[in-house]
Design an enzyme around this catalytic site. Structure first.
Site, PDB file in Angstrom:
ATOM      1  N   LYS A 195     -10.057 -31.806  -9.906  1.00 13.02           N
ATOM      2  CA  LYS A 195      -8.877 -31.375  -9.144  1.00 13.02           C
ATOM      3  C   LYS A 195      -8.453 -30.025  -9.680  1.00 13.02           C
ATOM      4  CE  LYS A 195      -3.926 -32.346  -9.035  1.00 13.02           C
ATOM      5  NZ  LYS A 195      -2.906 -33.334  -8.709  1.00 13.02           N
TER       6      LYS A 195
ATOM      7  N   LYS B 160      -5.585 -27.237  -9.797  1.00 13.22           N
ATOM      8  CA  LYS B 160      -4.179 -26.928  -9.527  1.00 13.22           C
ATOM      9  C   LYS B 160      -4.126 -25.549  -8.887  1.00 13.22           C
ATOM     10  CE  LYS B 160      -1.162 -28.747 -10.016  1.00 13.22           C
ATOM     11  NZ  LYS B 160      -0.253 -29.526  -9.195  1.00 13.22           N
TER      12      LYS B 160
ATOM     13  N   HIS C  74      -1.011 -39.731  -9.974  1.00 11.45           N
ATOM     14  CA  HIS C  74      -0.550 -38.413 -10.405  1.00 11.45           C
ATOM     15  C   HIS C  74      -0.321 -38.401 -11.915  1.00 11.45           C
ATOM     16  CE1 HIS C  74       3.175 -36.042 -11.392  1.00 11.45           C
ATOM     17  NE2 HIS C  74       2.512 -35.103 -10.745  1.00 11.45           N
TER      18      HIS C  74
ATOM     19  N   ASN D 107       1.754 -35.870 -15.032  1.00 21.28           N
ATOM     20  CA  ASN D 107       2.326 -34.690 -15.693  1.00 21.28           C
ATOM     21  C   ASN D 107       1.849 -34.730 -17.138  1.00 21.28           C
ATOM     22  OD1 ASN D 107       5.105 -35.279 -13.743  1.00 21.28           O
ATOM     23  ND2 ASN D 107       4.271 -33.246 -13.884  1.00 21.28           N
TER      24      ASN D 107
ATOM     25  N   HIS E 190      -3.369 -35.492 -17.417  1.00 22.81           N
ATOM     26  CA  HIS E 190      -3.248 -34.251 -18.194  1.00 22.81           C
ATOM     27  C   HIS E 190      -3.749 -34.455 -19.617  1.00 22.81           C
ATOM     28  CE1 HIS E 190      -0.572 -31.086 -16.314  1.00 22.81           C
ATOM     29  NE2 HIS E 190      -0.531 -32.006 -15.394  1.00 22.81           N
TER      30      HIS E 190
END
Ligand SMILES: O=C([O-])C(=O)C[C@H](O)[C@@H](O)C(=O)[O-]
Ligand SMILES: [Mg+2]
Length: 426
Positions: free
Chosen positions: A195, A197, A324, A326, A353
């Site tokens: 993925k 960003k 998802h 963070n 992350h």
């Protein structure tokens, strides 16, 4: 059944590399909140959530209220919501905020994000009490390992000040840099989904990087996520350029109506962690077929069972589910892995992350093998707090005035006139 004897809430600052996004750049240090729920028998359950002041203040106010309570999770969210009404929050409005690019910032989401840390900690403590892994408490695992994707970022090699943390990954500012980063992610962690960003550079540059990834990893899933940076027209241009290249396009544009318009005019599935971030956003988005994949996140959806509820709602409406992330540490990775292990229809590799973090508060940080994290069968989350590291990261918090994630402020250290963009940026 034993009761909760004590709750500890510890703010920490963790190193973060200079990852770029639409809102700016990650700060050298970012706050997290670590929660410990201690039972009368001495079992310790761990939870982790955002460390920005509003979340921390609420967690600190709520924690002591659990003393003497049972290890139950059903009443948590209403109790945390009630506590939030008493302590208040500094900045609650309906615009997209810098500290997480996860949709509108509401009181309900702050309450959910704090409640989730206590929920995870209670499940962990209960697991230790009963000798059962958290996935078993959630109904049992349907897989033995959870697949994660490589979360690629445009990035600088270093933060601006020489004494700030440097993770040695180097810069990635063009297709070659992005592909090199992806190759290292693939070789070090075994990831086979990628993925990128986006929302950092003009769309043509990001299309080129996405194509370069697809060429470097033929047949492997590639995603692009500009965090709502584009207009409907730009989204459709990018979608046309990347049809047949992307597994899904994540939040090309902002708002359910815009997403629905894009979705009507492209064959690419659209994913989101911005326009569907709470249950009350589901009816409009699913009714207008604005999204084909929702990225769950146990933090702001309200915990592990809320994530299972979301999966059931998605299943009902034929919408896919992914996950998802963070900036987070191993407590959250353990929680993500346990809940992901229980969701039957999870067909997409989850975001994480974690490879970007050089520090952790658990004694044995997770390892990725073939892009997957093994689902622990030991009691609770299967992790242990490293008290020495926790104390060190808490001391860092005490010695610093960083109290919230602010990617735009971090960018202003290099570009003094930088402001977070108006939507759409392109
Ligand atoms: O999928 C997303 O939108 C995110 O992961 C938001 C994150 O906050 C990411 O953009 C970041 O950390 O810069
Ligand atoms: Mg996203």
């Amino acid at each position: 059944m034993t009761r909760i004897a004590e709750v500890r809430v510890t703010p920490i600052l963790i190193s973060d590399p200079p990852l770029l996004n639409l809102q700016g750049v990650h700060q050298p240090y970012t706050p997290r909140t670590i929660v410990e729920v201690v039972t009368e028998n001495g079992a310790v359950g761990l939870g982790e959530t955002y460390g920005d002041t509003d979340y921390l203040r609420l967690a600190e106010a709520f924690g002591p209220r659990l003393a003497g309570a049972g290890l139950t999770v059903n009443g948590l969210l209403p109790a945390v919501t009630e506590c939030l009404a008493e302590v208040g929050a500094e900045r609650v409005d309906n615009t997209v905020q810098a500290e997480g690019l996860r949709g509108s910032r509401t009181m309900a989401k702050i309450a959910s994000s704090v409640s989730s840390a206590f929920e995870v900690a209670i499940y962990d403590a209960l697991g230790h009490e009963l000798g059962a892994p958290v996935h078993a408490l959630l109904g049992g695992k349907v897989r033995d390992a959870v697949e994660y994707s490589a979360y690629l970022f445009y990035r600088w090699a270093e933060h601006p000040e020489p004494d700030e943390p440097n993770d040695g990954w180097g810069a990635a500012l063009d297709p070659e840099g992005v592909v090199a980063q992806a190759k290292r992610m693939a070789s070090d962690y075994g990831f086979s989904s990628f993925k990128l960003k986006g929302g950092v550079f003009e769309p043509a540059r990001e299309i080129a990087a996405t194509r370069a990834l697809a060429e470097a990893f033929p047949g492997q899933p590639v995603r692009l996520d500009p965090n709502g940076a584009w207009s409907v027209a730009t989204s459709l241009e990018v979608a046309a350029a990347l049809e047949g290249v992307l597994e899904y396009l994540e939040d090309p544009t902002t708002g359910t109506a815009n997403m629905a318009e894009v979705a009507r005019k492209t064959s690419l599935p659209l994913a989101t962690n911005m326009c569907v971030t709470a249950f009350d956003e589901v009816p409009e988005a699913f009714g207008s077929r604005a999204v084909q994949v929702v990225l769950s996140d146990h933090h702001y959806w309200g915990g592990l069972r809320a994530t299972q509820d979301l999966a059931a709602v998605c299943r009902t409406f034929g919408v896919g589910i992914s996950m998802h992330s963070n900036t987070h540490l191993g407590i959250s990775l353990a929680a993500m892995t346990h809940v992901a292990a229980t969701i039957p229809g999870l067909r997409y590799a989850c975001d994480t992350h974690r490879p970007w973090q050089t520090e952790d508060v658990i004694t044995q940080p997770h390892t990725f093998s073939g892009g997957k994290v093994a689902v622990s069968d030991t009691p609770g989350l299967g992790i242990e707090l490293d008290r020495e590291v926790l104390a060190k990261l808490h001391d860092r918090w005490l010695g610093s005035d960083v109290r919230r994630r602010d990617d735009a402020a971090a960018m202003r250290r290099v570009q003094p006139d930088f402001t977070a963009p108006m939507f759409p940026r392109w």
